[in-house]
Design a protein around this motif. Structure first.
Motif, PDB file in Angstrom:
ATOM      1  N   LEU A   1     -27.541  28.017  12.399  1.00 48.23           N
ATOM      2  CA  LEU A   1     -28.452  29.096  12.794  1.00 48.23           C
ATOM      3  C   LEU A   1     -28.766  29.905  11.537  1.00 48.23           C
TER       4      LEU A   1
ATOM      5  N   ARG B   1     -27.369  22.292  14.192  1.00 48.11           N
ATOM      6  CA  ARG B   1     -27.927  22.867  12.970  1.00 48.11           C
ATOM      7  C   ARG B   1     -27.455  24.293  12.749  1.00 48.11           C
TER       8      ARG B   1
ATOM      9  N   GLU C   1     -23.133  24.212  24.412  1.00 42.17           N
ATOM     10  CA  GLU C   1     -22.510  22.900  24.639  1.00 42.17           C
ATOM     11  C   GLU C   1     -22.719  22.416  26.076  1.00 42.17           C
TER      12      GLU C   1
ATOM     13  N   ILE D   1     -22.730  29.704  12.350  1.00 41.00           N
ATOM     14  CA  ILE D   1     -22.856  29.271  13.738  1.00 41.00           C
ATOM     15  C   ILE D   1     -23.755  28.048  13.789  1.00 41.00           C
TER      16      ILE D   1
ATOM     17  N   ASN E   1     -37.884  32.356  15.851  1.00 44.29           N
ATOM     18  CA  ASN E   1     -36.632  32.916  16.358  1.00 44.29           C
ATOM     19  C   ASN E   1     -36.936  34.192  17.135  1.00 44.29           C
TER      20      ASN E   1
ATOM     21  N   GLY F   1     -32.049  31.892  11.418  1.00 42.05           N
ATOM     22  CA  GLY F   1     -32.911  33.016  11.792  1.00 42.05           C
ATOM     23  C   GLY F   1     -34.210  33.018  11.024  1.00 42.05           C
ATOM     24  N   GLU F   2     -35.004  34.040  11.270  1.00 48.10           N
ATOM     25  CA  GLU F   2     -36.372  34.061  10.761  1.00 48.10           C
ATOM     26  C   GLU F   2     -36.421  34.113   9.233  1.00 48.10           C
TER      27      GLU F   2
ATOM     28  N   ASN G   1     -28.279  41.176  14.263  1.00 45.39           N
ATOM     29  CA  ASN G   1     -27.356  40.726  13.214  1.00 45.39           C
ATOM     30  C   ASN G   1     -26.988  39.256  13.377  1.00 45.39           C
ATOM     31  N   LEU G   2     -26.877  38.807  14.615  1.00 44.20           N
ATOM     32  CA  LEU G   2     -26.495  37.414  14.832  1.00 44.20           C
ATOM     33  C   LEU G   2     -27.651  36.446  14.660  1.00 44.20           C
ATOM     34  N   PHE G   3     -28.844  36.840  15.159  1.00 42.49           N
ATOM     35  CA  PHE G   3     -29.926  35.855  15.251  1.00 42.49           C
ATOM     36  C   PHE G   3     -31.038  36.049  14.239  1.00 42.49           C
ATOM     37  N   ASN G   4     -31.079  37.207  13.569  1.00 46.39           N
ATOM     38  CA  ASN G   4     -32.161  37.485  12.616  1.00 46.39           C
ATOM     39  C   ASN G   4     -33.506  37.031  13.201  1.00 46.39           C
TER      40      ASN G   4
ATOM     41  N   TYR H   1     -31.029  35.106   7.428  1.00 46.39           N
ATOM     42  CA  TYR H   1     -29.909  36.044   7.411  1.00 46.39           C
ATOM     43  C   TYR H   1     -29.208  36.186   8.763  1.00 46.39           C
ATOM     44  N   GLY H   2     -29.255  35.150   9.565  1.00 45.92           N
ATOM     45  CA  GLY H   2     -28.538  35.202  10.830  1.00 45.92           C
ATOM     46  C   GLY H   2     -27.045  35.044  10.630  1.00 45.92           C
ATOM     47  N   CYS H   3     -26.320  34.922  11.739  1.00 47.54           N
ATOM     48  CA  CYS H   3     -24.868  34.666  11.716  1.00 47.54           C
ATOM     49  C   CYS H   3     -24.025  35.829  11.216  1.00 47.54           C
TER      50      CYS H   3
ATOM     51  N   VAL I   1     -25.890  25.661  16.041  1.00 49.52           N
ATOM     52  CA  VAL I   1     -26.564  25.597  17.340  1.00 49.52           C
ATOM     53  C   VAL I   1     -27.262  24.242  17.434  1.00 49.52           C
ATOM     54  N   ASP I   2     -26.877  23.456  18.418  1.00 52.80           N
ATOM     55  CA  ASP I   2     -27.464  22.144  18.616  1.00 52.80           C
ATOM     56  C   ASP I   2     -27.477  21.324  17.318  1.00 52.80           C
TER      57      ASP I   2
ATOM     58  N   ASN J   1     -22.252  22.489  19.093  1.00 53.03           N
ATOM     59  CA  ASN J   1     -22.316  23.949  19.033  1.00 53.03           C
ATOM     60  C   ASN J   1     -20.948  24.499  18.658  1.00 53.03           C
TER      61      ASN J   1
END
Lengths: 395, 395
Positions: A235, A233, B238, A228, B214, A237-238, B325-328, A241-243, A230-231, A214
């Motif tokens: 991130l 991979r 983590e 970003i 997501n 998003g759907e 915005n972060l996770f979409n 367009y995340g991060c 996460v585990d 992470n």
């Protein structure tokens, strides 16, 4: 019976990919190391390396010197000189193209420094395509180009490399990937990714993020982007367009105006413009060298520069603390122009973390990008290699 | 040869788990549907259902009525009445225990409403253990308890169910999981998870998040917790302490003091205390009913209550916009006391999203928890079922 054969074939394909990835990412490795890491016996490893050797993807040789008793194990190396990709990096202030060999070695490169204004799609594609053809022509006659990848400083639609939105370039809905592919004329598609996403993947594979599952990568250019992991991979998003950590709002009451139309975004508070304005630099100054001059001035004790870095550092700390609370990353990596900025305001960032991050998540490493200006380019090369690694010997 | 046998055995185990999970999560399904969804032929499906039927985990029967020509396909059902788990939910204001059948059906439950003060580990464990033994005793004689899970309103160490930090309960480093397991005396470990993490998993599997990969789940209790599903899996970070969205700082300049020691956290700006204070309620009032009374007063037009909800809604909107915005995410779900609050300030939340979220990520559904007060309990039951689903017929 049919099922068993399909299963064995799927297992074989996966094993070929795993082995190739191990030497591509980890470098040369002995057969016995590979056997141990893959949980397979040596004869299975030999069968796999035999196939990959015949296809020219790896080479095997016995080390010349061994200080230990017994026969040294055969070493497996990726065919860096025979199998390569073309990787491109479109940043606001420069265009870079490189030939990158299997194993992630940059073998050859071309760079064009640019002025910011007037960078339209045709100009960019024309420069990159000319670099790409020149790199291709300079490759050994028996070398094979396995793919093409590009990093772009804007929002990219994952499916087709369409640049969706790039405020710093003035691009909206430009078919960058297909245009570059056509102009290159190699008959290969160009896979395109967002620069910060690719920077994150590159740092995770080959940089400051190795060994962590992470991580958060912040990339400062004109704006501030993020990637970003996460585990293990990215991130996305759907819809891919995340991060977008540059647009988390930290200062909604009285924050600085942001390019996105909002106020008090992380990008507005810690980006290039904020730092230069706070340091009292004229609005005609911009770019990495202007940022560096503020950092240098602060190091020499200039009050305005020191104050500017303290303030930027405080906002950067608030943003990073929020990201740590959300992602509990093992490492936070500062890339792009934040490589210059972070070391000069690390104290502010750490103070905010001590104050705002829950105790259990405070065990986190903070550091600058290990790949430096090549982070996004290396990420683009990994995008280009992905197809080969996933399926090294398609039937 | 040994490898082939191991591979087939691993494939068989995986297929058994996949089939059991499909009917556990999706409900009864015909053999032909299962064959299609698993990409296997009908004879392989029959072999798998045969094994699971012999073990009592599923039952198979032919539907009595068929409007269509041809033989109807056999229907496979999870053995809801024969295979169950015990699930517990420790919230600040109540303790819940339930017997949940395979398929996720709550078969029986016990509830204790609590005062907030003085809730120490022994009291909580003693009440829950008595509920658990009573539920176990009331189960049919031939039923099997497959596991025990618990949801807890605080930070939980993933490895061993140790409650790390629970400011609202006054617990620090309490061995909740092992204590409850000992007190139950069933010889089964108790798997413990954070309430908001479990609420997110439950909504993803069986609630408002079905069909999305997501999602962001915000759980309001005394504090505000979160569970975030990234690409189908709970974000844990983590060390297992990710998703702490209650402590992202939104209002660093002049924000309200937070229980965590910082200022301007999302929890401080939108939690129960913020709403009650802003509405001018005395500090002696607290809890879900007090929150509901503010929502009701606003619906009747009380000025102070309306203003309080608008202000809370604005901060909630800033927080949610940052998370989008972060996770979409495909969906943002409001649970716990935010189920009562969100509908009354949806306008403010949506205005902030329109203002702060990049256009590409604005396609997101906002809704309240579909599982309501059972979200965390259902999540705890899934935690308890996880071992069985992962390996239905251990050799």
């Amino acid at each position: 019976m049919a099922m068993s054969r399909n299963v064995s074939e799927a297992v074989r394909q996966r094993n070929l990919g795993t082995l190739l990835r191990l030497v591509h990412v980890g470098g040369p490795a002995s057969r016995s190391t590979l056997a141990r890491r893959m949980g397979l016996n040596r004869s299975t490893i030999m069968a796999l390396t035999g196939e990959l050797t015949s296809a020219g993807l790896i080479s095997e040789d016995r080390p010349h010197v061994s200080g230990r008793a017994g026969r040294p194990s055969i070493v497996v190396r990726p065919s860096c000189d025979r199998v390569y990709v073309l990787a491109f990096d479109v940043a606001v202030d420069r265009l870079v193209a490189a030939r990158v060999g299997l194993g992630g070695i940059v073998l050859d490169r071309r760079v064009a420094v640019r002025r910011r204004a007037g960078a339209d799609l045709d100009d960019v594609v024309s420069v990159l395509a000319s670099f790409g053809r020149s790199l291709h022509a300079a490759a050994p006659a028996d070398a094979v180009c396995a793919g093409v990848g590009a990093s772009y400083c804007g929002m990219v639609r994952p499916d087709d490399g369409m640049v969706h939105f790039a405020p710093d370039m003035g691009w909206v809905d430009q078919a960058f990937g297909t245009s570059l592919s056509d102009a290159l004329g190699l008959g290969l598609p160009v896979v395109v990714g967002n620069e910060a996403h690719l920077g994150a993947r590159a740092e995770h594979l080959r940089g400051a993020g190795v060994g962590f599952k992470n991580l958060v990568y912040l990339h400062g250019d004109v704006g501030v982007g993020g990637g970003i992991i996460v585990d293990g991979r990215l991130l996305d998003g759907e819809a891919g367009y995340g991060c977008e950590l540059g647009h988390i709002v930290l200062n909604p009451v009285g924050g600085r105006a942001c390019n996105c139309g909002s106020h008090g975004c992380l990008e507005a508070e810690v980006g290039e413009r904020a730092l230069l304005d706070l340091a009292g630099r004229p609005s005609s100054l911009y770019g990495r060298s202007a940022v560096r001059s503020v950092v240098d001035a602060a190091a020499s004790g200039e009050d305005a520069a020191c104050r500017a870095l303290r303030e930027v550092g405080d906002w950067l700390g608030i943003g990073v603390a929020n990201l740590i609370n959300l992602f509990n990353p093992g490492v936070v990596i500062f890339g792009g122009m934040l490589r210059d900025v972070y070391p000069s305001c690390a104290e502010q960032v750490q103070a905010r973390i001590a104050n705002n991050v829950l105790a259990v998540s405070r065990e986190v490493r903070l550091c600058v990008s290990a790949l430096g200006d090549d982070a996004c380019l290396v990420g683009a090369s990994e995008l280009a290699f992905a197809g080969l690694i996933a399926n090294p010997l398609p039937r």
